[in-house]
Scaffold this active site. Structure first.
Site, PDB file in Angstrom:
ATOM      1  CD  GLU A  46     -20.370 -21.469 -66.714  1.00 32.86           C
ATOM      2  OE1 GLU A  46     -19.531 -22.197 -67.321  1.00 32.86           O
ATOM      3  OE2 GLU A  46     -20.319 -20.240 -67.144  1.00 32.86           O
ATOM      4  CG  ASN A  47     -17.817 -18.935 -61.074  1.00 35.63           C
ATOM      5  OD1 ASN A  47     -18.304 -18.253 -62.123  1.00 35.63           O
ATOM      6  ND2 ASN A  47     -16.808 -18.370 -60.018  1.00 35.63           N
TER       7      ASN A  47
END
Length: 217
Positions: A46-47
Site C-alpha cells: 500500500e505504500n
C-alpha cells in the site's frame, strides 16, 4: 509445528495464477518467497508498489525500494511505483484478489485485531483498516498463542478491532482453519501436531469433523 517460513509456505498454496495480492507486515511478507514459479502473481504494497518479488539477498538491497513495513524488497520485471492515493484506490476499489495479514487476535466470528495494544506505542493504523473493509478474501498468518501461551483465536477479541467479520481463513503454527458461522473449522494440522493440542490452544469454538489431515508443506 510450523515456523514463520512454514506458515508463509502454506499460505503460498492459496495464491492462484493471475491474482493481485496484498501482503501485510510480518509473516505475510514472507509469502512472496514461496509462490510457485509456474504462476504469475502481482504482489501489491500500500505504500505504492505493484510487482514485488522475494526479499533481496544480503548485500543486494536497494534502500529506495521498500514495502509498507519499511523492509527492502525486490521488484519483478514490469513492476510499477505510484502514489498512496492510487494504491488505496486499488484497495478500496476491490482490485486486490487476496489480502494476507498478521493479527494479534482473531475472533470466531471473523473479527480481527491487528493494529494496537492499549498502553503500548503504535506507529499508526496503517492500511489494514482499508484492507479489511474492502477485501473479500482475507487470510491471516499468525502464531496460535501469544508469548504467554494464551490463545489468540478467541470467542471475542479483547483488543481494539481492525475489522468486523472479515477473516475467511487462518494459518497458524499449529493449523489451518476456516471461519464459518459456527466458529473455527479445523481443516489441517501442522506436522506432528495433534487435534488435542490445537483444541487446547483455541479459546473460540473449534469445529472438528472427521479425520483432520496433516498439511502438506
Amino acid at each position: 509445528m510450523l515456523d514463520k517460513n512454514g506458515i508463509a509456505r502454506r499460505i503460498a498454496q492459496e495464491v492462484k495464477d493471475g491474482y493481485y495480492v496484498n501482503l501485510g507486515i510480518g509473516i505475510p511478507t514472507l509469502v512472496a518467497n514461496f509462490v510457485r514459479e509456474d504462476i504469475e502473481v502481482e504482489f501489491q504494497s500500500e505504500n505504492g508498489v505493484l510487482g514485488m518479488g522475494p526479499f533481496p539477498f544480503d548485500g543486494e538491497e536497494d534502500a529506495d525500494i521498500i514495502n509498507a513495513g519499511k523492509q527492502t524488497i525486490t521488484t519483478l520485471p514490469g513492476a510499477s511505483f505510484f502514489d498512496s492515493a492510487t494504491s488505496f484506490g486499488m484497495i478500496r476499489g476491490k482490485h486486490v484478489h487476496l489480502t494476507i495479514l498478521g493479527a494479534m487476535e482473531v475472533a470466531e466470528n471473523g473479527d480481527i485485531a491487528n493494529w494496537k495494544i492499549p498502553g503500548k506505542m503504535v506507529k499508526g493504523m496503517g492500511g489494514a483498516m482499508d484492507l479489511v473493509a474492502s477485501a473479500e478474501n482475507i487470510i491471516v498468518a499468525m502464531m496460535h498463542t501469544n508469548k504467554a501461551g494464551q490463545s489468540k483465536l478467541l470467542k471475542r477479541c479483547t483488543l481494539p478491532l481492525t475489522g468486523v467479520g472479515c477473516v475467511k481463513k487462518i494459518v497458524t503454527n499449529l493449523a489451518v482453519l476456516e471461519v464459518v458461522p459456527q466458529g473455527f473449522k479445523l481443516l489441517e494440522r501442522a506436522p506432528n501436531v495433534s487435534v488435542e493440542e490445537i483444541q487446547a490452544a483455541t479459546e473460540g469454538h473449534l469445529i472438528i469433523q472427521g479425520d483432520i489431515p496433516e498439511m502438506l508443506n
